[in-house]
Write an enzyme that holds these catalytic residues in place. Structure first.
Site, PDB file in Angstrom:
ATOM      1  CB  THR A 192      22.595  36.045 -30.578  1.00  0.00           C
ATOM      2  OG1 THR A 192      23.638  35.357 -30.620  1.00  0.00           O
ATOM      3  CG2 THR A 192      21.608  35.359 -31.352  1.00  0.00           C
ATOM      4  CB  CYS A 193      19.369  39.752 -28.499  1.00  0.00           C
ATOM      5  SG  CYS A 193      19.436  38.691 -27.374  1.00  0.00           S
TER       6      CYS A 193
END
Length: 161
Positions: A49-50
């Site tokens: 997600t980052c």
């Protein structure tokens, strides 16, 4: 108790940024002094997600950040500065200052940590985004799940600036 809107960022908890290619100690308070800043925290560089959502949202919205009068954008994580620098270079977000909180001192001072030992990651920074004006938190968004990036994306925090 976690940092809240209206609070000042901690003055003495230090991390590292790159200065002339060398890791140098600095504090979050020093980085935001006299500036309108967006500070966002990620659990880890190169994680799903980052990498796929959070950092790219700030890389892709530089113009919108500038239009809102943001002077500086800071990404902090419990990674070391070398990892954060390489990660940032891979995503073309040169306007984002990487703040390494390798020991978790800033994360603990903000009380925005999360134990991700279940995923083999240990103590990490929660996914958050905050608008800070001259050291004072004006808006703070924190995701419930580390796998979610909605209210902490560039567009999510810009709605509150």
């Amino acid at each position: 108790m976690p940092i809240a809107e209206g609070d000042s960022v901690p003055a003495d908890a230090a991390g590292r940024t790159l200065q002339d290619g060398k890791p140098e100690p600095t504090t979050l308070a020093e980085l935001v002094a006299g500036k309108r800043a967006i500070v966002f925290g990620v659990p880890g560089a190169y994680t799903g997600t980052c990498t796929n959502q959070h950092l790219p949202s700030f890389a892709e919205n530089q113009a919108a950040l500038t239009e809102k009068g943001i002077d500086t954008v800071i990404c902090m994580s419990t990674n070391d500065i070398s990892v954060l620098d390489a990660w940032n270079a891979a995503h073309g977000a040169a306007h984002v200052t990487m703040l390494a909180d390798g020991n978790g001192d800033i994360t603990r001072a903000l009380d925005l940590g999360v134990d991700l030992s279940v995923a083999g990651m240990g103590f990490r920074t929660r996914r958050f985004a905050m608008f800070v004006d001259d050291g004072v938190v004006k808006a703070l968004n924190v995701e419930e799940s580390p796998a979610t990036c909605g209210i902490t994306s560039a567009t999510g925090i810009l709605e509150r600036v």
